[in-house]
Design an enzyme around this catalytic site. Sequence first.
Site, PDB file in Angstrom:
ATOM      1  N   ASP A   1      -4.162  -5.245   5.839  1.00 24.62           N
ATOM      2  CA  ASP A   1      -4.673  -6.024   4.714  1.00 24.62           C
ATOM      3  C   ASP A   1      -3.663  -7.097   4.301  1.00 24.62           C
ATOM      4  OD1 ASP A   1      -6.362  -6.833   2.656  1.00 24.62           O
ATOM      5  OD2 ASP A   1      -5.630  -5.320   1.255  1.00 24.62           O
TER       6      ASP A   1
ATOM      7  N   SER B   1       0.857  -1.199   0.000  1.00 18.40           N
ATOM      8  CA  SER B   1       0.000   0.000   0.000  1.00 18.40           C
ATOM      9  C   SER B   1       0.888   1.242   0.000  1.00 18.40           C
ATOM     10  CB  SER B   1      -0.939  -0.038   1.216  1.00 18.40           C
ATOM     11  OG  SER B   1      -1.844   1.056   1.198  1.00 18.40           O
TER      12      SER B   1
ATOM     13  N   HIS C   1      -2.726  -0.988  -3.293  1.00 20.16           N
ATOM     14  CA  HIS C   1      -3.878  -0.133  -3.039  1.00 20.16           C
ATOM     15  C   HIS C   1      -3.746   1.165  -3.839  1.00 20.16           C
ATOM     16  CE1 HIS C   1      -4.355  -2.165   1.178  1.00 20.16           C
ATOM     17  NE2 HIS C   1      -4.840  -2.915   0.194  1.00 20.16           N
TER      18      HIS C   1
END
Length: 463
Positions: free
Chosen positions: A403, A279, A306
């Site tokens: 995540d 991310s 992301h």
Amino acid sequence: MTPFRVLVVDDSAFMRKIISDLIERDELFTVVGTATNGRDAIEQMKELDPDVITLDVEMPVMNGLDALKIMMQEGPRPVIMLSGINEQGMKETILALESGAFDFIRKPSITNAMDIEQVRQELMKQLHVAMQAKARRAQWEEEERLRAEAGRADAKEAKHAPPAAKTTFPLTKPSDLSSGGQSGMKQAKPKASSAAKPERSGKPERAEKKLPEPKEFKKRVQKLPASQPIEVRRTLESSKPAVQEQRGIPDAGRPDMQKPASAAAAASDFSSLVAIGCSTGGPRALKTFLEKIPGDFPAPIVIVQHMPPKFTRSLAQRLNSFSSVQVVEAEYGMPLQAGHAYIAPGGSHILVEQLPSGQLGIKTTDDAPRSGHRPSVDVMFESLMPLTSLKRHLVLMTGMGSDGAKMMKKLYDAGVTSTFAESEETCVVYGMPRSAVELGCVTHILPLHEIAPRLVQAVNNGK
């Protein structure tokens, strides 16, 4: 409490006003200055010394990308890029992330109040995480300094310590040896057997000393919302500590869960698959990672970064320009091929499933976000659960939140032991990797530049 100081840079007076107003609605931040172009921003940075900067990408005189490169040389600090959604703006945003920008947000539509509010929420989240990451980095550097000082002190003490006195033992009689006894001394008790503690790659850790937290940002960061994913204080170790890399030692304590090849794997030209999640800081990390992967890499690489829609295509094109493997934005129905890397399209989940042809390939869905993310690393990892015929290699790199950690843990418990996490020393934000480490499902904890070589070795060795 002194609020965090922000410099807002944009060539539009109207946009400078909007961004400044959005920031100042949060009492933890104050706008200390504005600039109209990159050159002006550099001068303001030197004069005002802000904690964080928001920087427009496209500006006259000096654009945001050129200004960023100078900022990273002359006064590194978190910089959040504000990008338009046109193609040129997206390409320059990807370059900015490579050049050291903390992250980016898209510019709001000035005619849509709801859009402005959504951008405000994203902007404030980025500002909060940037300050937490900066404080955590300062803490890590302070700890490393104290460890180095302690190491030098120990070495100096050992150097000047008097030599140990020699001990003379009486001779042992043959009768004593035959009976297992010893004359004149007690028989030493064997130490309790324990597994060798694996070493963490990178700098050795000296533990069990209470290290002070850095003063910089300490009080201000403590005021940030507790719900933010990145903490400044170092968390207590999990009751089930992460398994760290053992060089040259197979994981003999866990059963081999690999099953005979399925029809899908048999129809494909590979026996291993690599899955990566990242991310904040991911584009730069992926560049470093993919540069070290050879063109004849015998496995496909599936990546979740992301990122909003449209930006992932620019990211894939940029990564492909210097990678030996072929890098593309994934599309529904694409068959997986060895030596190829597939970037999940922004705004869609990505899964690895069997195609009608019998090959393994890409499936994309618009299902609801998982833990606030779409694409989600957890969703992608979860799709690998049934693929027991493949040797699956999982990697979590820099990024806020957790995540990917939950499904990495499930895959690890199911027998997938080739699991990698980027270590704190190279993470922009030590969130996703840390979450996996704390769950005890990481086999290799490595700085960024060591992940690809070790992964190549694992894939080639069939581990």
